[in-house]
Enzyme design. Sequence first.
Site, PDB file in Angstrom:
ATOM      1  N   ASP A 378      19.890   9.156  -6.801  1.00 15.21           N
ATOM      2  CA  ASP A 378      18.942   7.456  -6.546  1.00 15.21           C
ATOM      3  C   ASP A 378      19.120   6.378  -7.097  1.00 15.21           C
ATOM      4  O   ASP A 378      19.034   7.027  -8.591  1.00 15.21           O
ATOM      5  CB  ASP A 378      17.692   9.335  -6.920  1.00 15.21           C
ATOM      6  N   ASP A 580      12.450  13.771  -6.417  1.00 13.88           N
ATOM      7  CA  ASP A 580      13.339  14.108  -5.688  1.00 13.88           C
ATOM      8  C   ASP A 580      13.573  15.852  -5.889  1.00 13.88           C
ATOM      9  O   ASP A 580      14.390  16.224  -5.894  1.00 13.88           O
ATOM     10  CB  ASP A 580      14.910  13.654  -7.494  1.00 13.88           C
TER      11      ASP A 580
HETATM   12  N1  ATP Z   1       3.383   3.546  -2.745  1.00 20.47           N
HETATM   13  C1  ATP Z   1       4.192   2.635  -1.641  1.00 20.47           C
HETATM   14  N2  ATP Z   1       4.131   1.596  -1.376  1.00 20.47           N
HETATM   15  C2  ATP Z   1       4.934   1.082  -0.624  1.00 20.47           C
HETATM   16  N3  ATP Z   1       5.514   1.455  -0.958  1.00 20.47           N
HETATM   17  C3  ATP Z   1       5.743   3.368  -0.432  1.00 20.47           C
HETATM   18  C4  ATP Z   1       5.321   3.774  -1.312  1.00 20.47           C
HETATM   19  N4  ATP Z   1       5.942   5.015  -1.673  1.00 20.47           N
HETATM   20  C5  ATP Z   1       7.051   4.504  -0.696  1.00 20.47           C
HETATM   21  N5  ATP Z   1       7.165   4.058  -0.761  1.00 20.47           N
HETATM   22  C6  ATP Z   1       7.990   3.184   1.127  1.00 20.47           C
HETATM   23  O1  ATP Z   1       8.767   4.439   1.099  1.00 20.47           O
HETATM   24  C7  ATP Z   1      10.380   4.313   0.494  1.00 20.47           C
HETATM   25  C8  ATP Z   1      10.847   5.788  -0.159  1.00 20.47           C
HETATM   26  O2  ATP Z   1       9.953   5.907  -1.047  1.00 20.47           O
HETATM   27  P1  ATP Z   1      10.865   7.156  -1.796  1.00 20.47           P
HETATM   28  O3  ATP Z   1       9.427   7.344  -3.158  1.00 20.47           O
HETATM   29  O4  ATP Z   1      11.092   8.274  -1.796  1.00 20.47           O
HETATM   30  O5  ATP Z   1      12.060   6.228  -2.282  1.00 20.47           O
HETATM   31  P2  ATP Z   1      12.523   4.886  -3.720  1.00 20.47           P
HETATM   32  O6  ATP Z   1      11.082   6.137  -4.940  1.00 20.47           O
HETATM   33  O7  ATP Z   1      11.868   3.796  -2.523  1.00 20.47           O
HETATM   34  O8  ATP Z   1      13.610   4.842  -3.861  1.00 20.47           O
HETATM   35  P3  ATP Z   1      14.627   6.112  -4.658  1.00 20.47           P
HETATM   36  O9  ATP Z   1      14.842   6.923  -3.428  1.00 20.47           O
HETATM   37  O10 ATP Z   1      16.375   5.682  -4.376  1.00 20.47           O
HETATM   38  O11 ATP Z   1      14.172   6.364  -5.702  1.00 20.47           O
HETATM   39  C9  ATP Z   1       9.813   3.258  -0.290  1.00 20.47           C
HETATM   40  O12 ATP Z   1      11.678   2.308  -0.310  1.00 20.47           O
HETATM   41  C10 ATP Z   1       8.971   2.390  -0.075  1.00 20.47           C
HETATM   42  O13 ATP Z   1       9.579   1.829   1.361  1.00 20.47           O
HETATM   43 MG    MG Z   2      13.267   7.446  -6.805  1.00 21.06          MG
END
Ligand code: ATP
Ligand code: MG
Length: 686
Positions: A378, A580
């Site tokens: 990730d 994840d």
């Molecule tokens: N609380 C939030 N506020 C704003 N955007 C969000 C939020 N949660 C998710 N997102 C959006 O959804 C996407 C995917 O979120 P997710 O948490 O699955 O991945 P991430 O943690 O950003 O990235 P990675 O998978 O690399 O950890 C983010 O990139 C963002 O665009």
């Molecule tokens: Mg993440």
Amino acid sequence: MKMDHNDEMSMEKMHHDHQMDMSEHDMDMGGGHMMHMGNLKRKFWVSLVLTLPIILMSPMMGIQLPFQLTFQPWSDYLVAILGTVLFVYGGQPFFSGAKAELQNKKPAMMTLISMGIGVAYVYSIYAVIANNLLNVTPAVTDFFWELATLIDIMLLGHWIEMNTVMNAGSAVDNLAKLLPSRAHKLVDGTVQDVGVDQLAHGDHLQVRAGEKIPADGVLVSGATSVNEAMVTGEARLVEKHVHDQVVGGAVNGDGTFEMQVTGTGEDGYLAQVMKLVSDAQAAKSAQENMADRVAGLLFYAALTVAIVAFIVWALVGSLAAALSIAVTVLVIACPHALGLAIPLVVARSTAIAASHGLLIRNRDAMERVKDLNYALMDKTGTLTAGNFKVAAYQSTSDQLTADQVLTIMAGLESGSSHPLAVGILAAAKAHGLTAAQASNVQQLTGVGLGGQVDGQDYQIVSAAYLDQHGLTYDHATFDELAAAGNSLSYLLAGQTVLGFVAQGDQIKPEAKHLIDSLLAQNVTPVMLTGDNQQSAQVVARQLGIQDVHASLLPEDKAKLVQHYQQAGQHVMMIGDGVNDAPSLAQADIGVAIGSGTDVAIDSADIVLVKSNPNDVVDFLALARKTTRKMSQNLWWGAGYNVITIPLAAGILAPVGFLLNPMFGAVVMSLSTIIVAINAMTLRLGK
Ligand SMILES: Nc1ncnc2c1ncn2[C@@H]1O[C@H](COP(=O)(O)OP(=O)(O)OP(=O)(O)O)[C@@H](O)[C@H]1O
Ligand SMILES: [Mg+2]
Ligand SMILES: [Cu+]
């Protein structure tokens, strides 16, 4: 059981305090005797003293040595009496071990040893009676010399071995010692000293300079730096200010502070770590089960060989030679080395892991590292710090100003702990804006969230979501900001995009080393991220990752892991353990990078306590070394018996090579010690 000695005390303590059931643990591998063995150290010394006159007065294998003196028949009687005392006193640990084995219907090494010394004893008593009272000719050879030395060496060998086992298993004990026993509790402004077992959630405590922190909690006043090395393995001082979390067991630096307790006793961080470690040590891996089965089979193999050898030698040689050989076979077959081969390595390896902040929840995962060829990881929180800084925020409609966009978004995000949310809140604060009041906020996993501000419905979403739903936004601005490595969050009301926030993250300094090290081990790194393609590429390019999958939902990540597995690859997934979870569970090896105190991660096989990607490198190295030590020990343990049993049975007697029982006992003890030393030399080089 009566306890009168330190060795035994600590064994007992370990047993009861932490349910780290070492005895049951090695019961199946034929070592269940340990709990019944009493004080081996004292037994050894007393037996040695009893042995000296026996050696002096009793001929070895009927051959009188130059220094010996005999005065028949009295020296024979004296030897018989001393021999009986020694047999009963020194043999007792083996007899009670054998009894336990037989009660469990699992005859193993203690039964073998008891049979060996039992046969030698009974026959020797018969020899003394036959020679002195019945005047049988030719004289019957007694085995008191062999019996005595055999018992001594067995006691010594098992004493050393028990020590090693206990030292290796004491990781949990060491962790338990980290917690202080008393705490300074603040009650209505006064300080009261109470036992840590009386602490409850919400208590306020005072922690003074240099003291160990008695429980998990949050700092409520004062500031300090603490050394969390004992807990995380990271040997440096960490600054703590108000609102920061502190971990019970860490050592306070030179500040005095007050904290509010958030975790005590069983739900304390340390208790959870101890539980993980002892669970992992108690659970058996595939290799270990095999070793156990082989050790069990050895009993029957040894018994058969001993009986056959006895019959053959009684026919071609003398009864005395046949008995001596049968005894040697029974003794040398003791499958200690095999039984300890794996558990000792496991104990050592989990202890090393725990002291480096690697928590091994599933040891089978360690054995899988040797096949590993793909590492999926990730991005946010794993390769990058997850410490977002707002680079730009804008309004894209005339309904709101940029500051209003930020205010509304901060309001919606105020309950979220997502790194993007934290960044937005910090930006609002830095611009002097007060977050709006939001209600009915709901997570949209992998997308963002939705909620109401002033009766109006809003959503915060990713660009991928806008694309999927055919919503219009400014692609040129997006491309520009994303290509610079930013993650963009859009504020949406119905079908209209009202504005966005663009935030940049920093790559963790250790991430590059992780990728380089993976490539050096022929493991292909692949990035899986929920973030946009462009900012993912920026990170991937800097780190040298070729394969990038972006804009993924948590279930997409799990599907990708599955996809690689179906193609025959062995996949490790490294993630921050929050979104994840499905992919961590799906992977062959799931590694959760959990920051600080969050060890309650159920889907991972391995939890890295520090959020340091380099710990993955450490884990891989430790896993490879552990697996190597295990197979070395297995080969040694099994190979030793395969070679020594036929030798003891006298297979080389035609060329003049025959082991005597004492020598058999020495070899058996040595093999155990070699296996133990090999396990103890397991290190995580640095
Ligand atoms: N609380 C939030 N506020 C704003 N955007 C969000 C939020 N949660 C998710 N997102 C959006 O959804 C996407 C995917 O979120 P997710 O948490 O699955 O991945 P991430 O943690 O950003 O990235 P990675 O998978 O690399 O950890 C983010 O990139 C963002 O665009
Ligand atoms: Mg993440
Ligand atoms: Cu043994």
